[in-house]
Design a protein around this motif. Structure first.
Motif, mmCIF file in Angstrom:
data_model
loop_
_atom_site.group_PDB
_atom_site.id
_atom_site.type_symbol
_atom_site.label_atom_id
_atom_site.label_comp_id
_atom_site.label_asym_id
_atom_site.label_seq_id
_atom_site.Cartn_x
_atom_site.Cartn_y
_atom_site.Cartn_z
ATOM 1 N N VAL A 35 -6.984 1.419 -47.470
ATOM 2 C CA VAL A 35 -7.817 2.331 -46.588
ATOM 3 C C VAL A 35 -7.712 3.570 -46.860
ATOM 4 C CG1 VAL A 35 -7.780 2.186 -43.602
ATOM 5 C CG2 VAL A 35 -7.181 0.165 -44.464
ATOM 6 N N HIS A 85 -8.058 6.918 -41.957
ATOM 7 C CA HIS A 85 -8.777 5.260 -41.153
ATOM 8 C C HIS A 85 -7.824 5.054 -40.139
ATOM 9 C CE1 HIS A 85 -13.301 5.233 -42.801
ATOM 10 N NE2 HIS A 85 -12.916 6.191 -42.585
ATOM 11 N N VAL A 90 -7.599 1.016 -39.251
ATOM 12 C CA VAL A 90 -8.324 -0.733 -39.121
ATOM 13 C C VAL A 90 -8.848 -0.978 -37.299
ATOM 14 C CG1 VAL A 90 -8.531 -3.160 -40.062
ATOM 15 C CG2 VAL A 90 -6.960 -0.972 -41.452
ATOM 16 N N THR A 99 -14.002 -5.131 -38.187
ATOM 17 C CA THR A 99 -13.597 -5.177 -40.167
ATOM 18 C C THR A 99 -13.101 -7.060 -40.302
ATOM 19 O OG1 THR A 99 -12.364 -3.519 -39.517
ATOM 20 C CG2 THR A 99 -11.792 -4.902 -41.567
ATOM 21 N N ASP A 135 -11.205 0.208 -49.452
ATOM 22 C CA ASP A 135 -12.072 0.886 -47.758
ATOM 23 C C ASP A 135 -13.122 1.776 -47.943
ATOM 24 O OD1 ASP A 135 -12.583 2.970 -45.948
ATOM 25 O OD2 ASP A 135 -11.381 3.000 -45.474
ATOM 26 N N VAL A 189 -14.199 -0.466 -43.555
ATOM 27 C CA VAL A 189 -13.414 -0.264 -42.828
ATOM 28 C C VAL A 189 -13.564 0.817 -41.564
ATOM 29 C CG1 VAL A 189 -11.138 -0.155 -42.160
ATOM 30 C CG2 VAL A 189 -11.895 -2.227 -44.377
#
Length: 157
Positions: free
Chosen positions: A66, A70, A72, A77, A118, A156
């Motif tokens: 990721v 970001h 999650v 997701t 991602d 994501v």
């Protein structure tokens, strides 16, 4: 004076080389356990840092790579991955990766974890990821990261 890599980082380097990457892992003088720490250490924006995060998809461990920019969103997701996504316990993370939290690399684990990358990482010319130990990092690109991890690119958020 040249310092040798920690054994776990040497394993990551060997795995990188076996998968067609140059295998160069740099050692930082202090740990870089967060995306912000890593970004500061190599002089890039936090989004160009690849966080290696282990989750449970239903009951099976998976690896999400990721962007450092970001977080999650578990429900969204998980829905994209067609299951229920939850955080893996720390003991499981260390068991399935063989690497310390704060230094988990995208590869070099004792088991091949299903890996998802991602799509936000694609906007950066170069990416940096942990090299298996909190003091280590290596450089890659989005395309190379997907290839060397046999990952599936997903959104994501």
């Amino acid at each position: 004076m040249r310092r040798s890599l920690p054994p776990v980082a040497s394993k990551v380097s060997d795995t990188l080389i076996a998968r067609g990457h140059h295998g160069v892992i740099i050692t930082q003088p202090t740990p870089t356990p967060t995306a912000l720490d890593a970004a500061d250490a190599v002089g890039v924006t936090v989004g160009a840092i690849t966080k290696s995060l282990v989750f449970l998809l239903d009951d099976d461990p998976v690896l999400l790579l990721v962007s450092g920019a970001h977080q999650v969103h578990l429900a969204r997701t998980g829905q994209r991955l067609e299951g229920t996504l939850s955080r893996a316990p720390a003991s499981m993370v260390q068991e399935v990766t063989g690497q310390p939290i704060g230094g988990i690399a995208p590869l070099g684990h004792p088991t091949n974890l299903p890996t998802f990358v991602d799509n936000a990482l694609a906007q950066y010319r170069e990416l940096w990821a942990a090299g298996g130990h909190p003091n280590t990092l290596f450089r890659t690109t989005f395309g190379e990261l997907v290839r060397i991890t046999a990952g599936l690119a997903i959104d994501v958020d």
